[in-house]
Design a protein around this motif. Structure first.
Motif, PDB file in Angstrom:
ATOM      1  N   VAL A  57       0.708  -1.353  -0.142  1.00  0.00           N
ATOM      2  CA  VAL A  57       0.479   0.086  -0.329  1.00  0.00           C
ATOM      3  C   VAL A  57       0.834   0.856   0.159  1.00  0.00           C
ATOM      4  O   VAL A  57       2.195   1.134  -0.251  1.00  0.00           O
ATOM      5  N   PHE A  58       0.307   2.317   0.623  1.00  0.00           N
ATOM      6  CA  PHE A  58       1.467   3.566   0.107  1.00  0.00           C
ATOM      7  C   PHE A  58       2.408   3.720   1.119  1.00  0.00           C
ATOM      8  O   PHE A  58       3.308   4.430   0.932  1.00  0.00           O
ATOM      9  N   ASP A  59       1.404   3.665   2.196  1.00  0.00           N
ATOM     10  CA  ASP A  59       2.015   3.404   3.412  1.00  0.00           C
ATOM     11  C   ASP A  59       3.538   2.485   3.203  1.00  0.00           C
ATOM     12  O   ASP A  59       5.062   3.284   3.825  1.00  0.00           O
ATOM     13  N   ASP A  60       3.874   1.658   2.680  1.00  0.00           N
ATOM     14  CA  ASP A  60       5.026   0.949   2.578  1.00  0.00           C
ATOM     15  C   ASP A  60       5.682   1.373   0.949  1.00  0.00           C
ATOM     16  O   ASP A  60       7.020   1.600   1.721  1.00  0.00           O
ATOM     17  N   CYS A  61       5.107   2.182   0.120  1.00  0.00           N
ATOM     18  CA  CYS A  61       5.978   2.887  -0.130  1.00  0.00           C
ATOM     19  C   CYS A  61       6.809   3.881   0.055  1.00  0.00           C
ATOM     20  O   CYS A  61       7.795   4.421  -0.080  1.00  0.00           O
ATOM     21  N   GLN A  62       5.795   4.611   0.944  1.00  0.00           N
ATOM     22  CA  GLN A  62       6.384   5.643   2.045  1.00  0.00           C
ATOM     23  C   GLN A  62       7.788   5.412   2.585  1.00  0.00           C
ATOM     24  O   GLN A  62       8.444   6.187   3.290  1.00  0.00           O
ATOM     25  N   ASP A  63       7.714   4.081   3.934  1.00  0.00           N
ATOM     26  CA  ASP A  63       8.131   3.944   4.267  1.00  0.00           C
ATOM     27  C   ASP A  63       9.915   3.235   3.559  1.00  0.00           C
ATOM     28  O   ASP A  63      10.697   3.429   4.122  1.00  0.00           O
ATOM     29  N   ILE A  64       9.540   2.861   2.134  1.00  0.00           N
ATOM     30  CA  ILE A  64      10.772   3.108   1.496  1.00  0.00           C
ATOM     31  C   ILE A  64      11.161   3.310   1.075  1.00  0.00           C
ATOM     32  O   ILE A  64      12.530   4.009   1.826  1.00  0.00           O
ATOM     33  N   VAL A  65      10.802   4.925   0.638  1.00  0.00           N
ATOM     34  CA  VAL A  65      11.666   6.167   1.041  1.00  0.00           C
ATOM     35  C   VAL A  65      12.228   6.300   2.114  1.00  0.00           C
ATOM     36  O   VAL A  65      13.204   7.023   1.718  1.00  0.00           O
ATOM     37  N   LYS A  66      11.616   6.316   3.136  1.00  0.00           N
ATOM     38  CA  LYS A  66      12.193   6.991   4.574  1.00  0.00           C
ATOM     39  C   LYS A  66      12.952   5.995   4.759  1.00  0.00           C
ATOM     40  O   LYS A  66      14.540   6.449   4.960  1.00  0.00           O
ATOM     41  N   ALA A  67      13.484   4.541   4.371  1.00  0.00           N
ATOM     42  CA  ALA A  67      14.532   3.326   4.558  1.00  0.00           C
ATOM     43  C   ALA A  67      15.728   4.348   3.846  1.00  0.00           C
ATOM     44  O   ALA A  67      17.041   4.285   4.052  1.00  0.00           O
ATOM     45  N   VAL A  68      15.541   4.134   2.790  1.00  0.00           N
ATOM     46  CA  VAL A  68      16.595   4.859   1.698  1.00  0.00           C
ATOM     47  C   VAL A  68      17.349   6.507   2.031  1.00  0.00           C
ATOM     48  O   VAL A  68      18.371   5.741   2.074  1.00  0.00           O
ATOM     49  N   SER A  69      16.117   6.895   2.505  1.00  0.00           N
ATOM     50  CA  SER A  69      16.388   8.215   3.047  1.00  0.00           C
ATOM     51  C   SER A  69      17.187   7.703   3.919  1.00  0.00           C
ATOM     52  O   SER A  69      18.530   8.532   4.758  1.00  0.00           O
ATOM     53  N   ASN A  70      17.085   6.768   4.736  1.00  0.00           N
ATOM     54  CA  ASN A  70      18.406   7.561   6.361  1.00  0.00           C
ATOM     55  C   ASN A  70      19.073   6.204   6.118  1.00  0.00           C
ATOM     56  O   ASN A  70      19.918   6.782   6.572  1.00  0.00           O
ATOM     57  N   ASP A  71      19.190   5.687   4.733  1.00  0.00           N
ATOM     58  CA  ASP A  71      20.929   5.077   4.475  1.00  0.00           C
ATOM     59  C   ASP A  71      21.686   6.622   4.102  1.00  0.00           C
ATOM     60  O   ASP A  71      21.588   6.383   2.818  1.00  0.00           O
ATOM     61  N   LEU A  72      22.798   7.088   5.044  1.00  0.00           N
ATOM     62  CA  LEU A  72      23.138   8.166   4.745  1.00  0.00           C
ATOM     63  C   LEU A  72      24.187   8.197   3.436  1.00  0.00           C
ATOM     64  O   LEU A  72      24.716   9.170   2.686  1.00  0.00           O
ATOM     65  N   GLU A  73      24.616   7.074   3.668  1.00  0.00           N
ATOM     66  CA  GLU A  73      25.697   6.280   2.593  1.00  0.00           C
ATOM     67  C   GLU A  73      25.355   6.248   1.290  1.00  0.00           C
ATOM     68  O   GLU A  73      25.601   6.891   0.634  1.00  0.00           O
ATOM     69  N   PHE A  74      24.452   5.697   1.370  1.00  0.00           N
ATOM     70  CA  PHE A  74      23.448   5.273  -0.061  1.00  0.00           C
ATOM     71  C   PHE A  74      22.939   7.042  -0.368  1.00  0.00           C
ATOM     72  O   PHE A  74      23.083   7.051  -1.533  1.00  0.00           O
ATOM     73  N   LYS A  75      22.418   7.156   0.126  1.00  0.00           N
ATOM     74  CA  LYS A  75      21.959   8.287  -0.370  1.00  0.00           C
ATOM     75  C   LYS A  75      23.003   9.455  -1.105  1.00  0.00           C
ATOM     76  O   LYS A  75      22.786  10.477  -1.968  1.00  0.00           O
ATOM     77  N   ARG A  76      23.904   9.734  -0.544  1.00  0.00           N
ATOM     78  CA  ARG A  76      25.623  10.840  -0.876  1.00  0.00           C
ATOM     79  C   ARG A  76      25.287   9.985  -2.391  1.00  0.00           C
ATOM     80  O   ARG A  76      25.972  10.682  -3.195  1.00  0.00           O
ATOM     81  N   ARG A  77      25.867   8.410  -1.544  1.00  0.00           N
ATOM     82  CA  ARG A  77      26.367   8.117  -3.453  1.00  0.00           C
ATOM     83  C   ARG A  77      25.863   8.271  -3.968  1.00  0.00           C
ATOM     84  O   ARG A  77      26.233   8.642  -5.520  1.00  0.00           O
ATOM     85  N   TYR A  78      24.174   7.513  -3.935  1.00  0.00           N
ATOM     86  CA  TYR A  78      23.245   7.785  -5.450  1.00  0.00           C
ATOM     87  C   TYR A  78      22.741   9.003  -5.428  1.00  0.00           C
ATOM     88  O   TYR A  78      21.771   9.709  -6.950  1.00  0.00           O
ATOM     89  N   ARG A  79      23.267  10.300  -4.583  1.00  0.00           N
ATOM     90  CA  ARG A  79      22.900  11.886  -4.938  1.00  0.00           C
ATOM     91  C   ARG A  79      20.662  11.849  -5.238  1.00  0.00           C
ATOM     92  O   ARG A  79      20.333  11.936  -6.140  1.00  0.00           O
ATOM     93  N   ILE A  80      21.241  10.923  -4.198  1.00  0.00           N
ATOM     94  CA  ILE A  80      18.706  10.688  -3.698  1.00  0.00           C
ATOM     95  C   ILE A  80      18.733  12.658  -3.658  1.00  0.00           C
ATOM     96  O   ILE A  80      19.030  13.155  -2.179  1.00  0.00           O
ATOM     97  N   GLY A  81      17.584  12.621  -3.750  1.00  0.00           N
ATOM     98  CA  GLY A  81      16.074  13.688  -3.884  1.00  0.00           C
ATOM     99  C   GLY A  81      15.027  13.387  -2.996  1.00  0.00           C
ATOM    100  O   GLY A  81      14.472  12.577  -3.816  1.00  0.00           O
ATOM    101  N   THR A  82      14.648  15.061  -3.254  1.00  0.00           N
ATOM    102  CA  THR A  82      13.295  14.645  -3.280  1.00  0.00           C
ATOM    103  C   THR A  82      12.306  15.531  -4.225  1.00  0.00           C
ATOM    104  O   THR A  82      13.017  17.212  -4.324  1.00  0.00           O
ATOM    105  N   VAL A  83      11.083  15.577  -4.029  1.00  0.00           N
ATOM    106  CA  VAL A  83      10.301  16.857  -5.038  1.00  0.00           C
ATOM    107  C   VAL A  83       9.261  16.805  -4.055  1.00  0.00           C
ATOM    108  O   VAL A  83       8.017  17.251  -4.392  1.00  0.00           O
ATOM    109  N   ASN A  84       9.216  16.459  -2.428  1.00  0.00           N
ATOM    110  CA  ASN A  84       7.135  15.961  -1.563  1.00  0.00           C
ATOM    111  C   ASN A  84       8.038  17.981  -1.752  1.00  0.00           C
ATOM    112  O   ASN A  84       8.037  18.964  -1.831  1.00  0.00           O
ATOM    113  N   SER A  85       6.371  17.563  -0.892  1.00  0.00           N
ATOM    114  CA  SER A  85       5.351  19.278  -1.035  1.00  0.00           C
ATOM    115  C   SER A  85       5.361  20.143   0.162  1.00  0.00           C
ATOM    116  O   SER A  85       5.460  21.246  -0.004  1.00  0.00           O
TER     117      SER A  85
END
Ligand SMILES: *Cc1c(COP(=O)(O)O)cnc(C)c1O
Length: 469
Positions: free
Chosen positions: A194-222
């Protein structure tokens, strides 16, 4: 113009620094240090400007790190008749005496989110090009945000989009809109959940700071400030169309979820736009209506968050609300830090009933709530009396607006989506299918580009890594 955090972090930043960021480092939201004030002479000068020029005038008050000719070019490239369907970009449609709709939904994905997201796409491309950087946008959508982001970022240099959505749960039209995009930089990830699972995945990926920096992860939320300030423009454009001279007042009614749209109305009013009332409309998920009636802000759990027929307003807490509370408590950052950083996480609520009167008298907010039965009745009534077909979210706005109309003050109801996006409820209300803009004929039959993945952050990371080479 410098930006501060609502939770008091000492840093001050320029627009382009916060453009690619989400939250401030202390978990707060960015706001300008002060709201630029617009006087009657300036309003008179702006009246009659084409939308793109008006956008430039307003944005240049907030952006001091993009040279004016470049910013003007970005505004002209964004707000065209070709993309938004009319020369006015946001034309008014009259209903009964004193009430009109402001059409914000004629962009590429037929929801108001295009108004800001189209600008964001061009700002991202400009800023990333200038820095020689790339950005991978990871998001979660239940419909409108994801498609608006994909249509804004498609084909943009330096940007890739990885958009998760709950597999099989968006409306058929929304699925077709997103999955028919064939651009190489757009990736649709249908998550088995469900949508909450999607949001949890985005949070989990963003909380992995090493991954976030390495792959330059950003968002476009409101919560992105650039989205919010882009929305300020159509409050001015609506005002100029509904009035004939400076000094006249108007009211706006806004179908609300995350408080992004109406927060832009608050900013416009703080700048000096003559707005009498900001009428906030919720659906059955009435956390914001409750606040403006009682002063108590009580976030809901997932059990108490209903799936309604105006799904883009199905929220349990309003992610932009902290911006308004910051102003409401006199910009006391320590108090905001306590309310949102401690009291709310601990108790799930806070009480500002002492400030509730100020929200109404000083800041102009009133509110109301609309239900499924109200939506059906409003859609039917508006169709029968005026031959105008409105979507379910706009119906919530119109229903609540009608309870707050004041004689002599135009009420402008923001139309936030077109009915074709929510066809099932239109059929329920009117017994017929909504009209479909010609460019969407047959999109359900186009080839689809989508990858189904289990609700597992590791698999999403793998997918991103494999597509960022
Ligand atoms: C996003 C959305 C809303 C809610 O807007 P907020 O800025 O979250 O308050 C209302 N209607 C439609 C159609 C939307 O897509």
């Amino acid at each position: 113009m410098l930006y501060l955090s609502t939770r008091g972090h000492p840093d001050r930043k320029h627009f382009c620094e916060i453009l690619l960021e989400g939250l401030a480092p202390d978990g707060g939201l960015y706001l300008p240090e002060t709201y630029p004030k617009v006087d009657a002479a300036t309003l008179a000068r702006w009246r009659g400007l084409p939308y793109a020029e008006l956008a430039f005038e307003i944005l240049s008050l907030y952006i001091d790190d993009i040279p004016a000719p470049d910013l003007r070019a970005i505004c002209r490239k964004t707000y065209t008749e070709e993309v938004f369907g009319t020369r006015a970009i946001v034309p008014l449609k009259p209903l009964e005496e004193g009430v009109c709709l402001e059409a914000l939904s004629n962009g590429p994905t037929l929801a108001f989110k295009d108004m800001a997201m189209q600008l964001l796409g061009n700002l991202f491309e400009y800023e990333l090009g200038r820095r020689g950087e790339q950005l991978n946008i990871l998001g979660a959508t239940s419909g409108d945000t994801g498609s608006a982001a994909e249509y804004a970022m498609r084909g943009k240099k330096g940007v890739r989009v990885f958009m998760t959505s709950p597999n099989g749960r968006m409306s058929p039209f929304q699925q077709a809109q997103m999955f028919s995009l064939q651009d190489a930089n757009i990736h649709n990830l249908a998550v088995e959940g469900v949508f909450d699972d999607c949001q949890d995945i985005v949070k989990a990926v963003s909380n992995d700071l090493e991954f976030k920096r390495r792959y330059r992860i950003g968002t476009v939320n409101s919560i992105n400030w650039a989205r919010l300030v882009a929305q300020v423009v159509y409050y001015f454009a609506g005002y100029f169309q509904a009035t004939t001279a400076e000094g006249q007042k108007v009211c706006f009614a806004v179908p609300s979820g995350n408080f992004g749209n109406i927060c832009a109305g608050h900013v416009a009013r703080m700048m000096g736009l003559p707005v009498e009332r900001l009428v906030l409309a919720t659906n059955e998920n009435d956390v914001l209506d409750e606040f403006f009636r009682t002063g108590v802000y009580r976030v809901r759990g997932s059990q108490d968050t209903y799936e309604t027929s105006s799904p883009s307003m199905d929220i349990s807490k309003a992610s932009n609300f902290e911006r308004f509370v910051f102003d409401l408590v006199g910009r006391d950052a320590a108090r905001v830090r306590y309310l949102f950083g401690e009291e709310l996480p601990a108790k799930g609520r806070f009480d500002l009933s002492h400030e509730a009167l100020a929200a109404r008298e000083q800041y102009g907010f009133v509110s109301g709530r609309s239900t499924h039965a109200d939506r059906l009745a409003t859609i039917r009534d508006t169709w029968q009396r005026f031959g105008t077909m409105i979507d379910t979210h706009t119906a919530d706005g119109l229903k609540v607006a009608r309870a707050h109309v004041q004689a002599g003050t135009p009420m402008i109801v923001l139309e936030t989506a077109l009915p074709i996006k929510f066809a099932a409820t239109i059929v329920e209300a009117l017994g017929r299918e909504p009209d479909r803009p010609a460019r969407f004929t047959g999109i359900e039959d186009l080839p689809r580009r989508v990858t189904v993945l289990p609700a597992d952050a590791a698999r999403v990371k793998q997918f991103i890594a494999a597509h960022c080479a």
